[in-house]
Design an enzyme around this catalytic site. Structure first.
Site, PDB file in Angstrom:
ATOM      1  N   GLU A 114       0.838  -1.215   0.000  1.00 28.11           N
ATOM      2  CA  GLU A 114       0.000   0.000   0.000  1.00 28.11           C
ATOM      3  C   GLU A 114       0.869   1.259   0.000  1.00 28.11           C
ATOM      4  OE1 GLU A 114      -3.996  -0.431   2.038  1.00 28.11           O
ATOM      5  OE2 GLU A 114      -2.772  -1.773   3.247  1.00 28.11           O
ATOM      6  N   GLU A 134      -4.283  -9.474   3.610  1.00 28.94           N
ATOM      7  CA  GLU A 134      -5.157  -9.071   4.722  1.00 28.94           C
ATOM      8  C   GLU A 134      -6.416  -9.919   4.882  1.00 28.94           C
ATOM      9  OE1 GLU A 134      -3.617  -6.986   2.688  1.00 28.94           O
ATOM     10  OE2 GLU A 134      -2.874  -5.222   3.747  1.00 28.94           O
TER      11      GLU A 134
END
Ligand code: COA
Length: 244
Positions: A114, A134
């Site tokens: 990210e 995730e």
């Protein structure tokens, strides 16, 4: 015992500053302390006056993602406070006026990916491995990566990457358009420095406004985006760096 080594190394390369994540024993896992150290480094005079910024890690890991040891402590209240604190890092990076280059080697997972996605350009070494694990941990990418990935590759491919959570290679990231170029592992930082050096030589105001206009274009109607282009042109044409 606290380590004497700084969590982020700030390296001055003239017009370009390199911020090197320096938590090798934990594969540069982005603890709140490391995120805060990056925010502090971005506020340093070196970064403030840089023409371009390179983010990098070690040969083994750009970053293995959020520090999983901190996740169980995160209540909704703490998460809300987190985004106002160290969790603001990813949006701060995305909105920097200077161009940013992620020089990625090794693991680039979760929040590490990210962070790379928040940069303008990504250069990857052949060893780089990308992924967003995730969902497998019962959560989702929530540092802007989900939103940026959808915009970069579209919802179909974003769903494959995020829902399956599989790791993928630098070559695959390049094929998807997420990485500008794949280079031999040992050359990532040098190539990133070359690209950043070129960017740093461009007029700063034009870079800053053009970055912001491109980001706005991704979320505006064509009419609003065209107006932004024209207004930015009118302002830039009077700024230093414009042809006289
Ligand atoms: N958070 C905290 N610590 C992490 C971490 C993370 N995201 N990723 C790695 N580490 C730590 C490990 O706990 C280990 O610490 P230790 O030596 O004190 O036990 C050290 O970094 C080395 O990791 P290790 O797992 O032994 O290396 P490996 O080469 O066998 O595996 C990975 C590397 C990246 C595949 C594996 O560490 C991993 O899956 N990490 C978690 C990735 C993740 O889920 N990230 C997203 C979080 S939302």
């Amino acid at each position: 015992m606290p380590s004497a080594e700084p969590l982020v190394e700030v390296q001055d390369h003239g017009k370009v500053v390199v911020l090197r994540l320096n938590r090798p024993a934990k594969l540069n896992a982005l603890s709140t302390a490391l995120e805060q150290a990056l925010l502090d480094a971005l506020r340093s005079p070196e970064a403030g006056s840089a023409g371009a910024i390179v983010f990098t890690g070690s040969d083994r890991a750009f970053s293995a993602g959020a520090d999983t040891s901190e996740l169980p402590e995160m209540t909704p209240e703490r998460i809300s406070a987190y985004y106002r604190g160290s969790g603001s890092l990813y949006e701060v990076v995305a909105r920097l006026p200077q161009p940013t280059v992620a020089a990625v080697s090794g693991y680039c997972l979760g929040a590490g990916f990210e962070l790379a996605l928040a940069c303008d350009i990504r250069v990857a070494g052949e060893s780089a491995q990308f992924g967003l694990p995730e969902v497998g941990l019962g959560i989702l990418p929530s540092s802007g990566g989900l939103t940026r990935l959808v915009r970069a590759v579209g919802p179909a491919i974003a769903k494959e990457i995020i829902l399956l959570g599989e790791r993928f290679s630098a070559t695959e990231a390049h094929r998807l358009g997420l990485v500008r170029e794949v280079v031999p592992a040992g050359e990532v930082v040098n190539v990133a420095l070359e690209r950043a050096g070129h960017l740093a030589g461009q007029p700063a105001m034009a870079l800053a406004w053009t970055k912001a206009a491109i980001d706005a274009a991704a979320e505006s109607s064509a009419g609003a985006s065209l107006l932004i282009e024209q207004l930015a042109y009118a302002a830039l044409n009077q700024s230093a760096g414009a042809p006289s």
